[in-house]
Structure formats: structure tokens, C-alpha cells
Design a protein around this motif. Structure first.
Motif, mmCIF file in Angstrom:
data_model
loop_
_atom_site.group_PDB
_atom_site.id
_atom_site.type_symbol
_atom_site.label_atom_id
_atom_site.label_comp_id
_atom_site.label_asym_id
_atom_site.label_seq_id
_atom_site.Cartn_x
_atom_site.Cartn_y
_atom_site.Cartn_z
ATOM 1 N N HIS A 194 -7.361 2.347 6.355
ATOM 2 C CA HIS A 194 -8.016 3.491 5.862
ATOM 3 C C HIS A 194 -7.033 4.796 6.644
ATOM 4 N N LEU A 195 -6.750 4.230 7.858
ATOM 5 C CA LEU A 195 -5.930 5.051 8.480
ATOM 6 C C LEU A 195 -4.617 5.432 7.592
ATOM 7 N N LEU A 196 -3.935 4.149 7.479
ATOM 8 C CA LEU A 196 -2.642 4.434 6.813
ATOM 9 C C LEU A 196 -2.810 5.142 5.453
ATOM 10 N N PHE A 197 -3.975 5.105 4.686
ATOM 11 C CA PHE A 197 -4.321 5.851 3.343
ATOM 12 C C PHE A 197 -4.322 7.153 4.061
ATOM 13 N N ALA A 198 -5.214 7.791 4.916
ATOM 14 C CA ALA A 198 -5.463 8.849 5.347
ATOM 15 C C ALA A 198 -4.179 9.666 5.665
ATOM 16 N N CYS A 199 -3.135 8.993 6.476
ATOM 17 C CA CYS A 199 -2.020 9.392 7.009
ATOM 18 C C CYS A 199 -0.871 9.568 5.983
ATOM 19 N N ALA A 200 -1.031 8.870 5.134
ATOM 20 C CA ALA A 200 0.118 8.756 3.912
ATOM 21 C C ALA A 200 -0.245 10.089 2.751
ATOM 22 N N THR A 201 -1.521 10.160 2.712
ATOM 23 C CA THR A 201 -2.026 10.922 1.728
ATOM 24 C C THR A 201 -2.079 12.539 2.062
ATOM 25 N N THR A 202 -2.411 12.543 3.580
ATOM 26 C CA THR A 202 -2.092 13.932 4.036
ATOM 27 C C THR A 202 -0.779 14.285 4.166
ATOM 28 N N GLY A 203 0.239 13.677 4.371
ATOM 29 C CA GLY A 203 1.629 13.707 4.153
ATOM 30 C C GLY A 203 2.027 14.221 2.741
ATOM 31 N N GLY A 205 -10.617 19.632 0.743
ATOM 32 C CA GLY A 205 -11.701 19.054 0.475
ATOM 33 C C GLY A 205 -11.145 17.209 0.607
ATOM 34 N N PHE A 206 -9.765 17.098 0.044
ATOM 35 C CA PHE A 206 -9.340 15.648 0.283
ATOM 36 C C PHE A 206 -9.237 15.122 1.528
ATOM 37 N N VAL A 207 -8.786 16.134 2.473
ATOM 38 C CA VAL A 207 -8.458 15.925 3.751
ATOM 39 C C VAL A 207 -9.930 15.506 4.479
ATOM 40 N N ILE A 208 -10.781 16.275 4.522
ATOM 41 C CA ILE A 208 -12.185 16.065 4.828
ATOM 42 C C ILE A 208 -12.622 14.468 4.440
ATOM 43 N N ALA A 209 -12.725 14.337 3.282
ATOM 44 C CA ALA A 209 -13.069 12.984 2.711
ATOM 45 C C ALA A 209 -12.331 11.920 3.165
ATOM 46 N N PHE A 210 -11.076 11.867 3.512
ATOM 47 C CA PHE A 210 -10.403 10.958 3.869
ATOM 48 C C PHE A 210 -10.381 10.615 5.355
ATOM 49 N N TRP A 211 -10.482 11.690 6.028
ATOM 50 C CA TRP A 211 -10.569 11.511 7.568
ATOM 51 C C TRP A 211 -11.694 11.290 8.084
ATOM 52 N N VAL A 212 -12.739 11.845 7.606
ATOM 53 C CA VAL A 212 -14.328 11.797 8.375
ATOM 54 C C VAL A 212 -14.836 10.791 7.736
ATOM 55 N N ALA A 213 -14.787 9.600 8.918
ATOM 56 C CA ALA A 213 -15.122 8.170 8.430
ATOM 57 C C ALA A 213 -15.984 7.527 9.629
ATOM 58 N N ASP A 236 0.944 -1.277 -0.033
ATOM 59 C CA ASP A 236 -0.009 0.019 0.031
ATOM 60 C C ASP A 236 1.040 1.374 0.072
ATOM 61 N N LEU A 237 2.047 1.271 0.879
ATOM 62 C CA LEU A 237 2.797 2.381 0.816
ATOM 63 C C LEU A 237 3.672 2.543 -0.672
ATOM 64 N N GLY A 238 3.821 1.454 -1.331
ATOM 65 C CA GLY A 238 4.601 1.340 -2.304
ATOM 66 C C GLY A 238 3.582 2.264 -3.480
ATOM 67 N N ILE A 260 -6.513 -3.509 5.225
ATOM 68 C CA ILE A 260 -6.050 -3.955 6.538
ATOM 69 C C ILE A 260 -7.295 -3.745 7.377
ATOM 70 N N THR A 261 -8.106 -4.397 7.994
ATOM 71 C CA THR A 261 -9.470 -4.315 8.540
ATOM 72 C C THR A 261 -9.454 -4.159 9.841
ATOM 73 N N THR A 262 -8.421 -4.094 10.371
ATOM 74 C CA THR A 262 -8.400 -3.998 11.859
ATOM 75 C C THR A 262 -8.987 -2.523 12.270
ATOM 76 N N THR A 263 -9.963 -2.632 13.044
ATOM 77 C CA THR A 263 -11.005 -1.290 13.585
ATOM 78 C C THR A 263 -10.169 -0.565 14.394
ATOM 79 N N VAL A 264 -9.929 0.825 14.011
ATOM 80 C CA VAL A 264 -9.473 1.876 14.762
ATOM 81 C C VAL A 264 -10.608 2.601 15.755
#
Length: 281
Positions: A223-232, A208-216, A79-81, A133-137
Motif C-alpha cells: 500500500h505504501l508503494l502504491f501511495a508513494c508512486a501515485t503521489t509522485g 482527494g486521491f492523496v487523502i484516499a491513498f494515504w489515510v489508512a 507493481d511499479l511496471g 506486499i503485506t509487511t505491516t508499516v
């Protein structure tokens, strides 16, 4: 470009020029349509949407379901790749230095469309090969609150799209360039403008992307990995983009950056340097 045997310049040049312009136009339209399809898929992907038409789920893979099943470490690496590939393409191809070299190979009228097509391909690869990665945060159980969060996330996507139209949607995605070329009309120079959302934050598209990715309502580890990486990546992209905008618009951008916060409405800008994304013709 095509060549013909023993051509008469007066007979073949106009036809070849028309053919070339038509091919460029078709290429630009194809790139734009491909972008629209994949962008809609990206919305469904992030929102974990299930859309069934004729008994077929047309969104077979989302951020939390349908992708390849592997161990957590392997999933994180893949996913990071994929995220790195998308970020690298997005940033490198957008830089002026790359464009100057790239347009020695790719004709200027389709440079932006080629960028859009490459970005679309990288995004499609990310969406298809993403390893959930379906572990619930966190998981919001209250139905009303879940709908509020879904609505807020969808508002993020609306903010992204409306922000592109406020500047020049069709320029951002290459259509304006190929249409102008097809009509044999020069593109007017860019002007610095700050309509609507751009008077509130400098980067409403990124917000808009930050809102869409983090508000879940449900946040998984993937999903958290995706949100953190894209925000960075967003913060890196802002740095690169504002550097270019300061060079292009000078003191206008510096003053804008001093007055208008980067991403958080109402937060006073701390540095006097220059804005982003308010680039239009």
C-alpha cells in the motif's frame, strides 16, 4: 464508417450518418459504464473492502489480498511496471500534441471516450495483476480511530467525485462529446471557472486521491508503494496539466495559481504561474 454498392447519396448519406452517430454514442456509453465499474472496484481495492453478495466475494483482489503471490523483489518490479503503464497512458494521451495526431486515426467525437477506455483498461490491469506486499508499516488498533481513518479515506473519494461534477463530469469522461455529436450540436468553448473546492485548492481531484491513498488504518509495504508512486505521478501530472492550462487560459490561470494553493488548503501559493482542472464548458 461503412460503404455500400452503387449508393444513392440522398438515400444513404443520412442513414450512414445516423448509424455512425449511434455507434459513437453506444461506444461512449460503453466506455463510461466500464469506467464506473472499474472505478468502484478501485475504491474497494484501496480500501481493502470485502463485499459478499450471494455468498460470493465480488472484490476478489485488493491492495493487500487476493493477488499473485511472489517474492518481494518480483512484486515491486511488477507493481511499479503496472503503475508506470497507467501513468504513461494517462499523461501521454492527455497531451494536446498526442491528441492532434491521435484524432487523425480516431474520430474527434470519440477521442475522449477512447482515452477513458484506455485508462480504464490500464487501471483494471493494475487492480487485477497487483502483487500484494503485506509487511505491516503501521496498524491502528483502536477501533474508534480506525473508523475515523476509514471515514477520512472515503471522504477523499467523495472529494474526487464531487470535484468532477463541479467542473463537467460528463465532459471529463467523454459522454458530453458523443451526446453532442449524436444530437448534431457543436460543443461550446471551454470557460475557466473555479467553483467550490477549486477556490480552496487548484487540484481537488488530486487532493482527494492523496487523502484516499494515504489515510489508512493499516498501511502495508505494498500500500505504501502504491501511495508513494501515485503521489509522485500526481505531482508530475500537475506540472504537465498546469502547463497546458496556462497556455489555454493565459493570465486568468496565472492569477489563479498565484492566489490558490496547489493541494494544501490555506498554504499560500509561492509561484505566479497558473491552475489546474478548472476546465469546463
Amino acid at each position: 464508417m461503412t460503404t455500400m454498392e452503387s449508393p444513392s447519396p440522398t438515400d444513404t448519406a443520412p442513414a450512414a450518418t445516423l448509424l455512425t452517430r449511434t455507434v459513437y454514442l453506444a461506444y461512449g456509453v460503453t466506455a463510461y459504464v466500464a469506467f464506473l465499474v472499474v472505478f468502484l472496484w478501485a475504491i474497494a481495492f484501496v480500501e481493502n473492502a470485502s463485499i459478499v453478495l450471494g455468498g460470493v466475494d465480488i472484490v476478489p483482489r485488493t491492495i493487500d489480498r487476493g493477488g499473485p503471490s511472489t517474492g518481494v523483489v518480483a512484486a515491486v518490479v511488477v507493481d511499479l511496471g503496472l503503475l508506470t503503464l497507467f501513468a504513461a497512458q494517462h499523461s501521454v494521451m492527455a497531451r494536446d500534441g498526442f491528441k492532434r495526431r491521435w484524432t487523425r486515426i480516431v474520430p474527434q467525437p470519440i477521442e475522449r471516450s477512447t482515452y477513458v477506455l484506455a485508462a480504464t483498461a490500464c487501471l483494471a490491469a493494475l487492480l487485477w495483476w497487483w502483487h500484494p506486499i503485506t509487511t505491516t508499516v503501521w496498524d491502528v488498533s483502536t477501533s474508534a480511530l480506525r473508523w475515523v481513518l476509514v471515514a477520512a479515506s472515503l471522504f477523499g473519494w467523495v472529494l474526487v467525485l464531487t470535484s468532477t461534477f463541479l467542473i463537467n463530469h460528463f465532459d471529463l469522461f467523454g459522454l458530453r462529446q458523443v451526446v453532442a455529436n449524436a444530437r448534431r450540436r457543436p460543443l461550446p468553448p471551454y470557460r475557466f471557472i473555479t467553483p467550490l473546492w477549486y477556490g480552496i485548492v487548484r487540484h481537488p481531484i488530486y487532493l482527494g486521491f492523496v487523502i484516499a491513498f494515504w489515510v489508512a488504518p493499516t498501511m502495508t509495504a505494498g500500500h505504501l508503494l502504491f501511495a508513494c508512486a501515485t503521489t509522485g505521478y500526481i505531482f508530475i501530472g500537475i506540472h504537465l496539466e498546469e502547463r497546458d492550462l496556462i497556455r489555454d487560459f493565459g493570465n486568468d490561470y496565472v492569477e489563479y495559481r498565484r492566489r490558490v494553493p496547489m493541494l494544501v488548503p490555506g498554504l499560500r501559493a509561492r509561484r505566479a504561474s497558473g491552475p489546474a482542472h478548472a476546465r469546463v464548458a
